[in-house]
Write a protein that holds these residues in place. Sequence first.
Motif, PDB file in Angstrom:
ATOM      1  N   TYR A  76       0.849  -1.191   0.000  1.00  0.00           N
ATOM      2  CA  TYR A  76       0.000   0.000   0.000  1.00  0.00           C
ATOM      3  C   TYR A  76       0.885   1.240   0.000  1.00  0.00           C
ATOM      4  CZ  TYR A  76      -3.776  -3.169   1.210  1.00  0.00           C
ATOM      5  OH  TYR A  76      -4.684  -4.185   1.187  1.00  0.00           O
ATOM      6  N   ASN A  77       0.448   2.296  -0.696  1.00  0.00           N
ATOM      7  CA  ASN A  77       1.217   3.538  -0.693  1.00  0.00           C
ATOM      8  C   ASN A  77       0.874   4.368   0.541  1.00  0.00           C
ATOM      9  OD1 ASN A  77      -1.223   4.817  -1.276  1.00  0.00           O
ATOM     10  ND2 ASN A  77      -0.753   5.106  -3.441  1.00  0.00           N
ATOM     11  N   PHE A  78       1.403   5.594   0.606  1.00  0.00           N
ATOM     12  CA  PHE A  78       1.185   6.442   1.781  1.00  0.00           C
ATOM     13  C   PHE A  78      -0.263   6.863   1.956  1.00  0.00           C
ATOM     14  CE2 PHE A  78       5.797   7.269   1.187  1.00  0.00           C
ATOM     15  CZ  PHE A  78       6.205   6.820   2.438  1.00  0.00           C
ATOM     16  N   ASN A  79      -1.028   6.817   0.887  1.00  0.00           N
ATOM     17  CA  ASN A  79      -2.449   7.172   0.954  1.00  0.00           C
ATOM     18  C   ASN A  79      -3.327   5.968   1.262  1.00  0.00           C
ATOM     19  OD1 ASN A  79      -1.838   9.839   0.304  1.00  0.00           O
ATOM     20  ND2 ASN A  79      -1.882   9.380  -1.897  1.00  0.00           N
ATOM     21  N   ASP A  80      -2.723   4.871   1.636  1.00  0.00           N
ATOM     22  CA  ASP A  80      -3.419   3.623   1.969  1.00  0.00           C
ATOM     23  C   ASP A  80      -4.192   3.062   0.774  1.00  0.00           C
ATOM     24  OD1 ASP A  80      -3.821   1.577   3.829  1.00  0.00           O
ATOM     25  OD2 ASP A  80      -5.783   2.368   4.411  1.00  0.00           O
ATOM     26  N   VAL A  81      -3.614   3.240  -0.405  1.00  0.00           N
ATOM     27  CA  VAL A  81      -4.193   2.696  -1.635  1.00  0.00           C
ATOM     28  C   VAL A  81      -3.284   1.560  -2.102  1.00  0.00           C
ATOM     29  CG1 VAL A  81      -4.811   3.197  -4.029  1.00  0.00           C
ATOM     30  CG2 VAL A  81      -5.185   4.918  -2.253  1.00  0.00           C
TER      31      VAL A  81
END
Length: 115
Positions: free
Chosen positions: A38-43
């Motif tokens: 997951y990336n920093f945006n929780d995607v």
Amino acid sequence: MRSKLNFSNVLSFLISVLPFIIYLFMYPRMPRNVAIHYNFNDVADRFVDKSSPEVWLLCGISLISFMLMLMLQPYFSRQFKSEEGSAIMESLPGLFTLLITLVFSVLGICFLLKA
């Protein structure tokens, strides 16, 4: 030096295999592709097949950390040896093993529940 079998080591082992048990229980209901990053945006930005070795590795991090901490217990025992021989100081290596195993097991379980 061989580590003795004690309650904290047995409990650590049971906690370390818990992500595998949850994975096997959830496997039939999991989607074909699961997110493993997951990336920093929780995607989710990386997906693999649910039977991928990477999924097994994410479940196995707790077992790997348990085995590593088990191998380090003799070193920790020497470091925490006190002259009084208190029970608290003697149990610290087992408690460290339990804590580290618990942290990585929770990470694996969170990954599985988010899949």
